[in-house]
Design a protein around this motif. Structure first.
Motif, PDB file in Angstrom:
ATOM      1  N   ILE A 195       0.871  -1.192   0.000  1.00 12.41           N
ATOM      2  CA  ILE A 195       0.000   0.000   0.000  1.00 12.41           C
ATOM      3  C   ILE A 195       0.900   1.233   0.000  1.00 12.41           C
ATOM      4  O   ILE A 195       1.815   1.353   0.827  1.00 12.41           O
ATOM      5  N   TYR A 196       0.641   2.142  -0.953  1.00 11.02           N
ATOM      6  CA  TYR A 196       1.429   3.372  -1.069  1.00 11.02           C
ATOM      7  C   TYR A 196       0.530   4.553  -0.704  1.00 11.02           C
ATOM      8  O   TYR A 196      -0.458   4.827  -1.394  1.00 11.02           O
ATOM      9  N   VAL A 197       0.871   5.229   0.396  1.00 11.62           N
ATOM     10  CA  VAL A 197       0.165   6.458   0.789  1.00 11.62           C
ATOM     11  C   VAL A 197       1.097   7.622   0.433  1.00 11.62           C
ATOM     12  O   VAL A 197       2.162   7.781   1.017  1.00 11.62           O
ATOM     13  N   SER A 198       0.675   8.417  -0.563  1.00  9.68           N
ATOM     14  CA  SER A 198       1.512   9.531  -1.028  1.00  9.68           C
ATOM     15  C   SER A 198       0.911  10.847  -0.557  1.00  9.68           C
ATOM     16  O   SER A 198      -0.280  11.112  -0.768  1.00  9.68           O
ATOM     17  N   LEU A 199       1.721  11.656   0.116  1.00 17.73           N
ATOM     18  CA  LEU A 199       1.276  12.953   0.625  1.00 17.73           C
ATOM     19  C   LEU A 199       2.170  14.026   0.017  1.00 17.73           C
ATOM     20  O   LEU A 199       3.389  14.032   0.240  1.00 17.73           O
ATOM     21  N   GLU A 200       1.568  14.922  -0.762  1.00 19.48           N
ATOM     22  CA  GLU A 200       2.341  16.004  -1.359  1.00 19.48           C
ATOM     23  C   GLU A 200       2.866  16.933  -0.266  1.00 19.48           C
ATOM     24  O   GLU A 200       2.239  17.116   0.790  1.00 19.48           O
ATOM     25  N   ALA A 201       4.033  17.505  -0.513  1.00 20.84           N
ATOM     26  CA  ALA A 201       4.706  18.331   0.499  1.00 20.84           C
ATOM     27  C   ALA A 201       3.840  19.505   0.956  1.00 20.84           C
ATOM     28  O   ALA A 201       3.909  19.915   2.115  1.00 20.84           O
ATOM     29  N   LYS A 202       3.003  20.022   0.050  1.00 15.08           N
ATOM     30  CA  LYS A 202       2.184  21.184   0.414  1.00 15.08           C
ATOM     31  C   LYS A 202       1.229  20.857   1.562  1.00 15.08           C
ATOM     32  O   LYS A 202       0.792  21.761   2.289  1.00 15.08           O
ATOM     33  N   LEU A 203       0.881  19.553   1.722  1.00 18.14           N
ATOM     34  CA  LEU A 203      -0.002  19.152   2.805  1.00 18.14           C
ATOM     35  C   LEU A 203       0.751  19.069   4.130  1.00 18.14           C
ATOM     36  O   LEU A 203       0.158  19.229   5.190  1.00 18.14           O
ATOM     37  N   LEU A 204       2.070  18.855   4.069  1.00 17.75           N
ATOM     38  CA  LEU A 204       2.833  18.580   5.278  1.00 17.75           C
ATOM     39  C   LEU A 204       3.786  19.690   5.694  1.00 17.75           C
ATOM     40  O   LEU A 204       3.936  19.969   6.885  1.00 17.75           O
TER      41      LEU A 204
END
Length: 321
Positions: A195-204
């Motif tokens: 499972i790949y959970v990808s979070l763009e930097a703008k969210l973090l």
């Protein structure tokens, strides 16, 4: 190693303008990040190798089962052929014995000839009977081996299916927990049993920062709460950057360091806000070298949380433990 030496040299050159306490803290953090990265890189490579070895072993078992079935069919055919030959020899022997009885009246010479022929036939019959017994024993052994291989293969396939089903169910729970972030730079994808959970930097993160923003922290906490009771998983947190170079005298000084520090910050939040076992987590930095879209830098600035099953139980079955 070259990267670590470069960072150490640069840190040393700046030591004169950085307070000793701050310098020592930065040096210690760099050392810790480097040691943890090396440890988890080795773990990731080992698990990928295990997954490949596992697939090779399963494929070999399937081939063995096919070959054993073929051998069993061939042995069965040979057994039936020898049985028919044996029955025919028995019938011939009985016929010769009847004829011998008739010829005993005609003279000892002809009787001796037929007796020698009968003895020869009996010897041949005995050889056929011995071959038949050997073939039966071999067939029994092959059938036993075939049964063992089929049971082992079935056990492996069932365990793999259970792990795949568990990952699908986990993906559903993860997607549900993070549904509120779907349009904010977060995606959940299942691929190759992971499972790949990808979070763009703008969210973090703010630009160039390694501190997680409030909304991003909420997403990480929600994710860690879903994972905290999953004891049979391994979780890799990868930091990724775009190709824009950093030119900073303080940390982070380059994209490698930025990606590692961001991954480490995510891991710290997940551990601090859940009951996750730290031994299941690994923080790694990929810098700018694994882009997902060469035309969109924003998509490349991201954190990827890769969730994969632990394959140790499957290897115990393969090793007969």
């Amino acid at each position: 190693m070259k990267l670590q030496l470069s960072i150490l040299a640069l840190v040393c050159s700046l030591a004169a303008c950085v307070p000793a306490k701050k310098y020592n803290e930065l040096l210690e953090r760099e050392k810790s990040c480097s040691e943890e990265l090396n440890k988890y890189k080795a773990s990731s490579i080992e698990n990928e190798g295990k997954a490949k070895d596992l697939q090779v072993a399963v494929d070999q078992l399937r081939k063995d089962v096919i070959n054993l079935k073929k051998d069993t069919l061939e042995l069965g055919s040979n057994l039936r052929f020898l049985q028919s030959q044996y029955d025919m020899m028995v019938a011939q022997n009985e016929a010769y014995e009847q004829k011998l009885d008739q010829l005993r009246m005609k003279g000892a010479k002809e009787s001796a000839t037929y007796q020698a022929d009968i003895d020869s036939k009996n010897q041949e019959l005995q050889r056929k009977e011995d071959a038949l017994k050997n073939l039966e024993s071999e067939l029994i052994a092959k059938e036993k081996l075939l049964l063992e291989r089929e049971e082992r293969l079935t056990e492996l396939e069932e365990m793999i299916k259970r792990k795949d089903d568990a990952m699908k169910q986990l993906k559903t729970r993860v997607s549900a927990a993070l549904k509120g972030f779907e349009n904010k730079g977060l995606t959940v994808v299942e691929k190759d049993g992971k499972i790949y959970v990808s979070l763009e930097a703008k969210l973090l993160f703010a630009s160039g920062s390694t501190s997680v923003e409030a909304e991003g922290k909420k997403a990480l906490v929600d994710l860690s709460k879903v994972l905290e009771n999953e004891k049979d998983l391994e979780v890799i947190v990868e930091g990724h950057t775009d190709t824009d170079k950093l030119a900073s005298a303080s940390h982070p000084k380059n994209n490698w360091e930025l990606s590692v520090l961001r991954a480490t910050a995510v891991v710290e939040i997940m551990i601090a806000n859940s009951k996750m076992n730290p031994a299941q987590l690994m923080a790694a930095g990929r810098s700018e070298f694994h882009p997902v879209d060469v035309k969109d830098k924003a998509k490349n600035r991201r954190i990827e949380v890769i969730i994969s099953p632990n394959l140790n139980e499957l290897y115990k079955i393969l090793e007969g433990k």
